[in-house]
Design an enzyme around this catalytic site. Structure first.
Site, PDB file in Angstrom:
ATOM      1  N   HIS A  34       1.214  -1.251   0.128  1.00  0.00           N
ATOM      2  CA  HIS A  34      -0.255   0.089   0.017  1.00  0.00           C
ATOM      3  C   HIS A  34       1.211   1.160  -0.052  1.00  0.00           C
ATOM      4  CE1 HIS A  34       1.192  -0.280   4.086  1.00  0.00           C
ATOM      5  NE2 HIS A  34       0.074  -0.853   4.395  1.00  0.00           N
ATOM      6  N   HIS A  37       3.851   1.633   2.088  1.00  0.00           N
ATOM      7  CA  HIS A  37       5.376   0.531   1.920  1.00  0.00           C
ATOM      8  C   HIS A  37       5.979   1.490   0.444  1.00  0.00           C
ATOM      9  CE1 HIS A  37       2.639  -3.389   3.130  1.00  0.00           C
ATOM     10  NE2 HIS A  37       3.863  -3.248   3.689  1.00  0.00           N
ATOM     11  N   GLY A 147       8.936   1.281   8.541  1.00  0.00           N
ATOM     12  CA  GLY A 147       7.799   2.444   9.159  1.00  0.00           C
ATOM     13  C   GLY A 147       8.114   2.788  10.722  1.00  0.00           C
ATOM     14  N   ASP A 150       5.122   0.648  13.443  1.00  0.00           N
ATOM     15  CA  ASP A 150       5.463  -0.570  13.819  1.00  0.00           C
ATOM     16  C   ASP A 150       6.482  -0.041  14.783  1.00  0.00           C
ATOM     17  OD1 ASP A 150       4.372  -3.263  12.548  1.00  0.00           O
ATOM     18  OD2 ASP A 150       4.698  -1.743  11.366  1.00  0.00           O
TER      19      ASP A 150
HETATM   20  P1  AMP Z   1       4.490  -5.023   6.813  1.00  0.00           P
HETATM   21  O1  AMP Z   1       4.408  -5.318   5.159  1.00  0.00           O
HETATM   22  O2  AMP Z   1       3.408  -5.132   7.039  1.00  0.00           O
HETATM   23  O3  AMP Z   1       5.661  -6.104   7.263  1.00  0.00           O
HETATM   24  O4  AMP Z   1       5.351  -4.072   7.073  1.00  0.00           O
HETATM   25  C1  AMP Z   1       6.788  -3.742   5.834  1.00  0.00           C
HETATM   26  C2  AMP Z   1       7.386  -2.042   6.498  1.00  0.00           C
HETATM   27  O5  AMP Z   1       6.088  -1.380   6.117  1.00  0.00           O
HETATM   28  C3  AMP Z   1       7.201  -2.083   7.816  1.00  0.00           C
HETATM   29  O6  AMP Z   1       8.678  -1.226   7.852  1.00  0.00           O
HETATM   30  C4  AMP Z   1       6.282  -1.264   8.431  1.00  0.00           C
HETATM   31  O7  AMP Z   1       6.353  -0.394   9.878  1.00  0.00           O
HETATM   32  C5  AMP Z   1       5.812  -0.089   7.500  1.00  0.00           C
HETATM   33  N1  AMP Z   1       4.587   0.221   7.569  1.00  0.00           N
HETATM   34  C6  AMP Z   1       3.270  -0.382   6.992  1.00  0.00           C
HETATM   35  N2  AMP Z   1       2.743  -0.029   7.021  1.00  0.00           N
HETATM   36  C7  AMP Z   1       3.193   1.731   7.053  1.00  0.00           C
HETATM   37  C8  AMP Z   1       1.866   2.511   7.114  1.00  0.00           C
HETATM   38  N3  AMP Z   1       0.751   3.335   7.155  1.00  0.00           N
HETATM   39  N4  AMP Z   1       2.943   4.303   6.617  1.00  0.00           N
HETATM   40  C9  AMP Z   1       4.503   3.972   6.464  1.00  0.00           C
HETATM   41  N5  AMP Z   1       4.905   2.776   6.817  1.00  0.00           N
HETATM   42  C10 AMP Z   1       4.342   1.450   7.102  1.00  0.00           C
END
Ligand code: AMP
Length: 285
Positions: A34, A37, A147, A150
């Site tokens: 999204h 990312h 991000g 987290d």
């Molecule tokens: P994930 O695919 O959920 O493991 O996230 C991958 C990376 O994207 C992690 O570093 C998350 O913290 C970051 N991330 C997820 N959602 C968001 C967001 N809404 N804004 C910024 N970074 C994000």
């Protein structure tokens, strides 16, 4: 975009790039991409010659098998989003490539995982730290982008990198949100449509809680206030609301004497677990 599903050819390709002086930024993800990312990818592109996005739904970090089973995996859509944003390399391994045999390693992070995600998701951060270590070894990036959503994960990865001397700079990027404040998340796709507006209220409650703390209310008062507000929302369950120091994640009782406090929460909305956080700015009001 170059696409690799195996570590050796990825390493060989990146070694050639490094030889000709290219700097590398890594954006680790679990896919179902999204705008959040994509913002990390753009941040990497601004500061590095080559951006590598990894896409791997890491079974080690799921403590709930249902969550793992239902985790969205729209690979074709992810690839087209990465192409469109101009990502240079996609690394998309399968479980066997990442874990030819189940790792016996178990990493713990002491006080950094005693509360919040660490307390409610046993083993989660060990799984995160193992996969991030393997990705850092596979890619050898100059920087890795994460991000702020987290936040506890970021603090733990900083500790991992410090304790094991990974030669990488870590960058945290502010949370990207929907118009109503809901933090973008791959799990948002699973929020039942009739509860989508309820999910947006989480951020409103968090913002209001921050304003109350900035206005001088005590953390215990605000804690009770958040618990009450959440109990009024239909089909939700607050898992935790905590005010902690952002660097060491210790609980804050008085925000006036705390170092860079951050408000963190996790709640279920219609069975989907959502997290959010917000820094406190004591000079704002
Ligand atoms: P994930 O695919 O959920 O493991 O996230 C991958 C990376 O994207 C992690 O570093 C998350 O913290 C970051 N991330 C997820 N959602 C968001 C967001 N809404 N804004 C910024 N970074 C994000």
């Amino acid at each position: 975009m170059e696409i690799f599903s195996e570590i050796s050819p990825l390493k060989a390709f990146l070694a050639d790039q490094k030889k000709i002086g290219k700097s590398i930024g890594l954006v680790p993800t679990m896919g179902a991409l999204h705008e959040g990312h994509l913002t990390l990818i753009r941040a990497s592109q601004k500061t590095h010659d080559l951006t590598v996005c990894s896409l791997f739904v890491n079974p080690l970090q799921f403590n709930n098998p249902e969550d793992l089973r239902h985790y969205p995996r729209p690979l074709a859509l992810d690839v087209s989003m990465l192409e469109k944003v101009g990502c240079d390399v996609l690394f998309v391994p399968d479980t066997h490539e990442m874990y030819p045999s189940p790792p016996l390693l178990n990493l713990s992070f002491g006080m950094l995982e005693q509360r919040m995600e660490g307390a409610f998701r046993p083993g989660h951060f060990s799984g995160v730290a193992i996969v991030v270590s393997k990705l850092l070894h596979a890619v050898g990036p100059d920087s890795a982008f994460f991000g702020q959503k987290d936040w506890q994960q970021f603090v733990i990865i900083k500790q991992l990198v410090k304790d094991l001397n990974f030669p990488v700079t870590l960058v945290s990027i502010p949370t990207v949100r929907e118009a109503d404040g809901l933090a973008l998340s791959s799990r948002n796709l699973r929020i039942p449509p009739h509860l989508r507006s309820v999910a947006g209220k989480l951020n409103k409650i968090l913002t209001e809680a921050r304003n109350k703390l900035q206005g001088g209310e005590s953390t215990s008062y605000v804690h009770t206030w958040v618990t009450t507000q959440m109990s009024l929302l239909p089909e939700t369950r607050l898992e935790y609301f905590e005010v902690v120091e952002s660097e060491n994640l210790t609980a804050v009782t008085d925000v006036r004497i705390a170092n860079h406090p951050i408000l963190c929460m996790a709640a279920y909305v219609g069975g989907i677990r959502l997290i959010d956080n917000m820094f406190l700015d004591l000079h704002a009001s």
